[in-house]
Design a protein around this motif. Structure first.
Motif, PDB file in Angstrom:
ATOM      1  N   THR A 154     -42.202 -28.413 -85.052  1.00 48.20           N
ATOM      2  CA  THR A 154     -41.109 -28.203 -84.091  1.00 48.20           C
ATOM      3  C   THR A 154     -41.651 -28.209 -82.663  1.00 48.20           C
ATOM      4  OG1 THR A 154     -39.869 -26.923 -85.727  1.00 48.20           O
ATOM      5  CG2 THR A 154     -39.237 -26.628 -83.423  1.00 48.20           C
ATOM      6  N   ILE A 155     -42.764 -27.512 -82.457  1.00 48.76           N
ATOM      7  CA  ILE A 155     -43.372 -27.481 -81.112  1.00 48.76           C
ATOM      8  C   ILE A 155     -43.803 -28.898 -80.717  1.00 48.76           C
ATOM      9  CG2 ILE A 155     -45.336 -26.651 -79.746  1.00 48.76           C
ATOM     10  CD1 ILE A 155     -45.192 -24.040 -81.346  1.00 48.76           C
ATOM     11  N   ARG A 156     -44.427 -29.602 -81.664  1.00 50.45           N
ATOM     12  CA  ARG A 156     -44.920 -30.954 -81.386  1.00 50.45           C
ATOM     13  C   ARG A 156     -43.753 -31.873 -81.007  1.00 50.45           C
ATOM     14  NH1 ARG A 156     -48.095 -30.994 -85.690  1.00 50.45           N
ATOM     15  NH2 ARG A 156     -46.592 -32.050 -87.006  1.00 50.45           N
ATOM     16  N   TYR A 157     -42.652 -31.783 -81.760  1.00 55.29           N
ATOM     17  CA  TYR A 157     -41.500 -32.653 -81.502  1.00 55.29           C
ATOM     18  C   TYR A 157     -40.930 -32.409 -80.110  1.00 55.29           C
ATOM     19  CZ  TYR A 157     -36.873 -34.672 -81.466  1.00 55.29           C
ATOM     20  OH  TYR A 157     -35.762 -35.376 -81.079  1.00 55.29           O
ATOM     21  N   PHE A 158     -40.630 -31.154 -79.781  1.00 57.88           N
ATOM     22  CA  PHE A 158     -39.985 -30.886 -78.492  1.00 57.88           C
ATOM     23  C   PHE A 158     -40.950 -31.094 -77.324  1.00 57.88           C
ATOM     24  CE2 PHE A 158     -36.895 -28.906 -81.337  1.00 57.88           C
ATOM     25  CZ  PHE A 158     -35.721 -29.434 -80.815  1.00 57.88           C
ATOM     26  N   HIS A 159     -42.229 -30.819 -77.548  1.00 62.11           N
ATOM     27  CA  HIS A 159     -43.220 -31.095 -76.499  1.00 62.11           C
ATOM     28  C   HIS A 159     -43.236 -32.588 -76.180  1.00 62.11           C
ATOM     29  CE1 HIS A 159     -47.313 -32.000 -74.977  1.00 62.11           C
ATOM     30  NE2 HIS A 159     -47.073 -30.927 -74.249  1.00 62.11           N
ATOM     31  N   GLY A 160     -43.044 -33.407 -77.210  1.00 62.17           N
ATOM     32  CA  GLY A 160     -43.034 -34.868 -77.036  1.00 62.17           C
ATOM     33  C   GLY A 160     -41.846 -35.382 -76.246  1.00 62.17           C
ATOM     34  N   LEU A 161     -40.839 -34.518 -76.022  1.00 59.14           N
ATOM     35  CA  LEU A 161     -39.643 -34.936 -75.267  1.00 59.14           C
ATOM     36  C   LEU A 161     -39.748 -34.606 -73.779  1.00 59.14           C
ATOM     37  CD1 LEU A 161     -36.774 -33.771 -77.693  1.00 59.14           C
ATOM     38  CD2 LEU A 161     -37.903 -35.997 -77.597  1.00 59.14           C
ATOM     39  N   LEU A 162     -40.898 -34.050 -73.352  1.00 56.32           N
ATOM     40  CA  LEU A 162     -41.033 -33.647 -71.944  1.00 56.32           C
ATOM     41  C   LEU A 162     -41.277 -34.841 -71.026  1.00 56.32           C
ATOM     42  CD1 LEU A 162     -43.340 -30.466 -72.090  1.00 56.32           C
ATOM     43  CD2 LEU A 162     -40.876 -30.518 -71.621  1.00 56.32           C
ATOM     44  N   GLU A 163     -40.664 -34.771 -69.854  1.00 57.16           N
ATOM     45  CA  GLU A 163     -40.975 -35.718 -68.776  1.00 57.16           C
ATOM     46  C   GLU A 163     -42.375 -35.394 -68.233  1.00 57.16           C
ATOM     47  OE1 GLU A 163     -39.434 -38.278 -67.845  1.00 57.16           O
ATOM     48  OE2 GLU A 163     -37.262 -38.027 -67.783  1.00 57.16           O
ATOM     49  N   ALA A 164     -42.905 -36.300 -67.397  1.00 55.11           N
ATOM     50  CA  ALA A 164     -44.281 -36.148 -66.881  1.00 55.11           C
ATOM     51  C   ALA A 164     -44.519 -34.819 -66.150  1.00 55.11           C
ATOM     52  CB  ALA A 164     -44.622 -37.311 -65.975  1.00 55.11           C
ATOM     53  N   GLN A 165     -43.479 -34.328 -65.430  1.00 54.26           N
ATOM     54  CA  GLN A 165     -43.625 -33.052 -64.695  1.00 54.26           C
ATOM     55  C   GLN A 165     -42.986 -31.888 -65.457  1.00 54.26           C
ATOM     56  OE1 GLN A 165     -44.923 -32.571 -61.409  1.00 54.26           O
ATOM     57  NE2 GLN A 165     -45.711 -34.645 -61.654  1.00 54.26           N
ATOM     58  N   GLY A 166     -42.551 -32.156 -66.700  1.00 53.77           N
ATOM     59  CA  GLY A 166     -41.759 -31.161 -67.435  1.00 53.77           C
ATOM     60  C   GLY A 166     -42.557 -29.961 -67.925  1.00 53.77           C
ATOM     61  N   LYS A 167     -41.831 -28.963 -68.413  1.00 52.13           N
ATOM     62  CA  LYS A 167     -42.472 -27.771 -68.972  1.00 52.13           C
ATOM     63  C   LYS A 167     -41.695 -27.343 -70.220  1.00 52.13           C
ATOM     64  CE  LYS A 167     -45.423 -26.258 -65.575  1.00 52.13           C
ATOM     65  NZ  LYS A 167     -45.498 -27.487 -64.792  1.00 52.13           N
ATOM     66  N   LEU A 168     -42.435 -26.846 -71.208  1.00 49.90           N
ATOM     67  CA  LEU A 168     -41.824 -26.252 -72.398  1.00 49.90           C
ATOM     68  C   LEU A 168     -42.124 -24.759 -72.374  1.00 49.90           C
ATOM     69  CD1 LEU A 168     -40.578 -26.203 -75.273  1.00 49.90           C
ATOM     70  CD2 LEU A 168     -42.774 -26.988 -76.158  1.00 49.90           C
ATOM     71  N   LEU A 169     -41.063 -23.936 -72.372  1.00 49.54           N
ATOM     72  CA  LEU A 169     -41.245 -22.482 -72.297  1.00 49.54           C
ATOM     73  C   LEU A 169     -40.814 -21.853 -73.624  1.00 49.54           C
ATOM     74  CD1 LEU A 169     -40.487 -20.093 -69.426  1.00 49.54           C
ATOM     75  CD2 LEU A 169     -39.233 -19.720 -71.535  1.00 49.54           C
TER      76      LEU A 169
END
Length: 292
Positions: A154-169
């Motif tokens: 789940t972490i891997r999937y949503f991390h893969g959806l981040l834009e170049a400047q994005g953040k996952l919290l």
């Protein structure tokens, strides 16, 4: 003989009742609010640089209390910029309350909301079927990783959806909390089935370290008043015990020996402290901010 114990998640209305009581009796939202006020502005400082629209994904947005606080911080950092806020939330009841809250909140003219009544896994399946996954500038998963089947995936999937400047919290219970002590010891005795996993920030750190992802970790001190759990027959106490053990009617259905051990454990200094005649359970949280 099969145990009469069953998961709290099999009774959605009792789950919501116990969850709301947990929020009332704990500093859960208070410590999150302090983090959002004090530290979130630095986290989101570059997520919208040069963008006309900022895309935010809330995974498990609940009734929206914390989501709206996050949105207010993004609005303050990027005044006037359009914000597209998508919410994944499996509970129709929570979505209804979220929509009510939005209707009562001013200054949301530049925010476009979309709600999706589905789990994180259903969202992933739907996106995979559409073949064009959307990218996000900010994704947050607050107190929801207990309810996915495969945490690393789940972490891997949503991390893969981040834009170049994005953040996952990610926010979840700390590896130093009473939850960690209680669940590591008794989790296997509780009727979890596959509806809920016990994970803490200690597990997430191990996952991230093994994948080499860059992240920051913030600890948020928090407690929950569980004094009523020790008053025999107290309705609030019984609901809080259900929440602590994720078991429906724990005090009525647990084997007497398990109940005795859990009640004893809850009073130990590893789980709680006694202060001014109250038993305060260690509800410490961790915030993990993952870089793209």
């Amino acid at each position: 003989m099969a145990s009469p114990m069953r998961s709290l998640l099999t009774d959605p209305s009792r789950y919501v009742q116990s969850f709301r009581l947990f929020l009332t009796n704990s500093t859960e939202h208070q410590c999150m609010r302090e983090f959002m006020e004090g530290q979130l502005p630095a986290v989101i400082a570059s997520i919208g640089n040069g963008k006309s629209t900022i895309n935010i994904l809330s995974v498990g947005g609940g009734a929206g209390e914390i989501d709206l606080l996050i949105l207010s911080k993004v609005q303050a950092r990027y005044p006037g910029v359009t914000i597209s806020n998508d919410v994944i939330e499996p509970s129709a009841d929570q979505i209804f309350k979220y929509k009510e809250r939005v209707a009562e909140t001013s200054n949301l003219e530049n925010v476009k909301f979309s709600w999706h009544e589905e789990t994180a896994y259903e969202y992933e399946s739907r996106m995979n079927a559409e073949k064009k996954p959307k990218k996000w500038d900010f994704i947050h998963m607050i107190q929801m990783l207990y309810y996915v089947k495969d945490v690393p995936a789940t972490i891997r999937y949503f991390h893969g959806l981040l834009e170049a400047q994005g953040k996952l919290l990610i926010i979840l219970v700390s590896g130093t909390s009473g939850w960690e002590m209680l669940w590591k010891k008794y989790g296997s005795s509780f009727p979890l089935d596959d509806l809920c996993l016990y994970v803490s920030s200690a597990d997430i750190k191990r996952i991230l370290d093994s994948t080499g992802l860059k992240y920051q970790l913030h600890e948020l001190p928090s407690h929950m008043d569980i004094t009523s759990c020790f008053i025999e027959g107290n309705k609030d106490g019984e609901l809080l015990l259900d929440f602590l053990t994720e078991t429906c009617e724990f005090s009525k259905t647990a084997p007497p020996e398990l109940k005795r051990q859990v009640m004893e454990e809850l009073r130990k200094p590893e789980c709680s402290e006694e202060r001014d005649g109250k038993v305060l359970f260690n509800n410490n949280l961790s915030v993990i901010v993952i870089e793209p």
